[in-house]
Design an enzyme around this catalytic site. Sequence first.
Site, PDB file in Angstrom:
ATOM      1  N   HIS A   1     -15.105  28.033  24.146  1.00  0.00           N
ATOM      2  CA  HIS A   1     -16.477  28.534  24.201  1.00  0.00           C
ATOM      3  C   HIS A   1     -17.513  27.508  23.713  1.00  0.00           C
ATOM      4  O   HIS A   1     -18.487  27.204  24.404  1.00  0.00           O
ATOM      5  CB  HIS A   1     -16.619  29.789  23.329  1.00  0.00           C
ATOM      6  CG  HIS A   1     -15.658  30.889  23.637  1.00  0.00           C
ATOM      7  ND1 HIS A   1     -15.734  31.698  24.763  1.00  0.00           N
ATOM      8  CD2 HIS A   1     -14.580  31.331  22.925  1.00  0.00           C
ATOM      9  CE1 HIS A   1     -14.757  32.595  24.724  1.00  0.00           C
ATOM     10  NE2 HIS A   1     -14.035  32.400  23.642  1.00  0.00           N
TER      11      HIS A   1
HETATM   12  O1  RIB Z   1     -17.262  34.539  20.972  1.00  0.00           O
HETATM   13  C1  RIB Z   1     -16.925  33.173  20.861  1.00  0.00           C
HETATM   14  C2  RIB Z   1     -17.518  32.587  19.620  1.00  0.00           C
HETATM   15  O2  RIB Z   1     -17.004  33.259  18.480  1.00  0.00           O
HETATM   16  C3  RIB Z   1     -17.131  31.107  19.410  1.00  0.00           C
HETATM   17  O3  RIB Z   1     -18.166  30.444  18.734  1.00  0.00           O
HETATM   18  C4  RIB Z   1     -15.908  31.185  18.539  1.00  0.00           C
HETATM   19  O4  RIB Z   1     -15.756  30.027  17.701  1.00  0.00           O
HETATM   20  C5  RIB Z   1     -16.225  32.376  17.688  1.00  0.00           C
HETATM   21  O5  RIB Z   1     -16.995  31.925  16.595  1.00  0.00           O
END
Ligand code: RIB
Length: 309
Positions: A237
């Site tokens: 992500h």
């Molecule tokens: O939903 C994904 C996010 O939440 C990313 O930043 C992951 O590291 C968690 O923090």
Amino acid sequence: MARAVAIDCDPGIDDMMALLTVCASPELDLRGVTTVGGNVGIELTTRNARSVLSLAGRGDVPVAAGAARSLVRVPVSEKRGAHGDGGLGGITLPEPPGTADLRPAAEFLAATVAAAPGPLTLFAVGPLTNVALFYALYPQVAARLDRLVVMGGSIGAGNMTPAAEFNVWFDPEAAHRVLTDPGVPVPTTLVPLDVTRRTGLVDADIAVLARSGPIGALTARALGGYRHGLGAVTPVHDAVAVLAVLHPELITTRPARVHVDAGYGPSRGGTVVDLEPADGPTVDVVVDADVHAVVEALLDRVTSLDQQV
Ligand code: RIB
Ligand code: CA
């Protein structure tokens, strides 16, 4: 001239991928890192940020710790632990030399923006508590940001609840301040879960990392410990937010207004992304990406680290 950047993060396996991608990118001048509680507690996110920077040969980059918890209400869920107890999927990196910067994250961000040789881009890839505090305490300095790039929120379903993505779910009040009512004129790009959950690594990609050298092998092991629950594709992500800046030609954005549910019902932390905002947009939201090209660019950067360090 390289683009001045800073990262606010909660390492976190995909945060690690974002940090490594920045360290592998000569177009980016990493001026500082701040940490926030989220995937794991603030002591661990801070240690992890410092140890990942040291692994990438950037132990010179200062790291400042920020908020240990959310502004208003402590989130509770049985779903925590996707990144493992240590936050990096079961790998343990050596304790980096030196210490973290003793300034609180909001103060450190203000000093970093003020001292930057040019307009600075801030990546926010954890809960938005530090960014909200930065905006609240130093609005004149925050207004000098070139752009804020946030990984968070969702146009459709969330990943912590049916409504809420983790970073916004963890601190909805902070997300409202940053994404809906910032109070400072900072151009903001939102990289939501809808795009990032599709832009992940398959086993063959992770095998490429594992073969690239010691850094790649450790990164592959961390990714192997990511209990993300998304099936065959391992999400990265936060790294997608970095690639969105490095390769804007690979993403599609649309102006939108983001509404954050900061109520106390079942949809707390949910985001409504209005792509036809009557009241005017608040962010540029990434609505699509060339997934294959983004992943290729990410692998190209991270695998290059073993040649650089
Ligand atoms: O939903 C994904 C996010 O939440 C990313 O930043 C992951 O590291 C968690 O923090
Ligand atoms: Ca994160």
